[in-house]
Design a protein around this motif. Structure first.
Motif, PDB file in Angstrom:
ATOM      1  N   CYS A 133      23.877 -16.705  36.183  1.00 17.22           N
ATOM      2  CA  CYS A 133      25.132 -17.324  36.043  1.00 17.22           C
ATOM      3  C   CYS A 133      26.131 -17.383  37.302  1.00 17.22           C
ATOM      4  N   GLY A 179      24.092 -14.755  27.364  1.00 18.08           N
ATOM      5  CA  GLY A 179      25.372 -14.813  28.093  1.00 18.08           C
ATOM      6  C   GLY A 179      25.505 -13.405  29.010  1.00 18.08           C
ATOM      7  N   TYR A 200      26.675 -13.975  32.642  1.00 11.93           N
ATOM      8  CA  TYR A 200      28.278 -14.238  32.641  1.00 11.93           C
ATOM      9  C   TYR A 200      28.852 -13.048  32.438  1.00 11.93           C
ATOM     10  N   CYS A 201      28.670 -12.343  31.419  1.00 11.27           N
ATOM     11  CA  CYS A 201      29.503 -11.010  31.101  1.00 11.27           C
ATOM     12  C   CYS A 201      29.132  -9.916  32.120  1.00 11.27           C
ATOM     13  N   ASP A 213      28.103 -24.180  30.963  1.00 13.50           N
ATOM     14  CA  ASP A 213      26.914 -23.530  30.455  1.00 13.50           C
ATOM     15  C   ASP A 213      25.788 -23.983  31.394  1.00 13.50           C
ATOM     16  N   CYS A 230      25.592 -21.164  33.856  1.00  9.49           N
ATOM     17  CA  CYS A 230      25.472 -19.737  33.163  1.00  9.49           C
ATOM     18  C   CYS A 230      24.963 -19.936  31.979  1.00  9.49           C
ATOM     19  N   GLN A 260      23.555 -19.612  28.523  1.00  7.62           N
ATOM     20  CA  GLN A 260      24.323 -19.317  27.157  1.00  7.62           C
ATOM     21  C   GLN A 260      25.889 -18.917  27.135  1.00  7.62           C
ATOM     22  N   ARG A 261      26.746 -19.460  28.448  1.00  4.18           N
ATOM     23  CA  ARG A 261      27.893 -19.051  28.548  1.00  4.18           C
ATOM     24  C   ARG A 261      28.824 -19.223  27.467  1.00  4.18           C
ATOM     25  N   ALA A 277      28.662 -16.663  24.647  1.00  5.72           N
ATOM     26  CA  ALA A 277      28.746 -15.168  25.161  1.00  5.72           C
ATOM     27  C   ALA A 277      29.673 -14.581  24.435  1.00  5.72           C
ATOM     28  N   CYS A 331      31.269 -11.069  25.257  1.00  4.15           N
ATOM     29  CA  CYS A 331      31.348  -9.973  26.160  1.00  4.15           C
ATOM     30  C   CYS A 331      31.775  -8.679  25.905  1.00  4.15           C
TER      31      CYS A 331
END
Ligand SMILES: *[C@@H]1O[C@H](CO)[C@@H](O)[C@H](O)[C@H]1NC(C)=O
Ligand SMILES: *[C@@H]1O[C@H](CO)[C@@H](O)[C@H](O)[C@H]1NC(C)=O
Length: 166
Positions: A30, A125, A128-129, A152, A155, A157-158, A161, A163
């Motif tokens: 990401c 994600g 990203y998280c 996406d 990243c 599967q942004r 996600a 978080c």
């Protein structure tokens, strides 16, 4: 066309030699750009403090992934850290590059998280998280002029996600 085929052949060869039968040499990752209308010093201190606050497993006692961060190096414009997922123990590499603009009143942060293991072509994600949770946890999402730029494509599967879980 010939060039494209050659490129594909090289990719396939790499995939075959390093991970026979697997999805290839790609790692979930990401990249995020953040902009803040506050000085980089403040952003830097917030991120470093947050990484240290979430060092131990204790901060994951209610679930989630806001724990097991480890600061690797920190100098005013560059922070490197690792994050280990509490259940599977996967290791992700994290970097933040900070660049001042508008006569040091604003800060542009380029952040990246990449899974060390190949496990994650799908990471829910997590990468990203790994980044977002630090920015959110340290209160920087509330900072003046906060803007996030990612997608996406940048990243894994942004958009799916969650978080608070990953
Ligand atoms: C993660 O960081 C380590 C050094 O700490 C490096 O050796 C490794 O290649 C990095 N992995 C990826 C996938 O970038
Ligand atoms: C994320 O997961 C938490 C815990 O399972 C859940 O309460 C929350 O509604 C989820 N959020 C989204 C946006 O799906």
């Amino acid at each position: 066309m010939a060039q494209a085929c050659w490129f594909l052949a090289v990719l396939l060869a790499l995939g075959c030699t390093s991970r026979p039968g697997r999805a290839g040499p790609f790692h979930a990752q990401c990249k995020v750009q953040w902009y803040f209308a506050i000085p980089c010093e403040v952003v830097y201190e917030s991120l470093v403090e947050q990484i240290q606050r979430w060092r131990t497993l204790a901060s994951c006692s209610q679930g989630g992934q806001k724990c097991l961060y480890k600061l690797q190096s920190a100098s005013t414009h560059f922070i490197t850290a690792k994050h280990v997922t509490p259940v599977q123990g996967h290791v992700d590499n994290i970097t933040f590059r900070l660049v001042s603009y508008h006569f040091f009143s604003s800060c542009h942060v380029s952040a990246m998280s990449i899974s060390e293991s190949w496990y994650a072509v799908k990471d829910h994600g997590t990468n990203y998280c790994n980044l977002y949770n630090l920015v959110e946890g340290s209160g920087l999402t509330e900072a003046r002029g906060y803007v996030e730029v990612t997608s996406d494509f940048l990243c894994t599967q942004r958009s799916s996600a969650n978080c608070s879980v990953y």
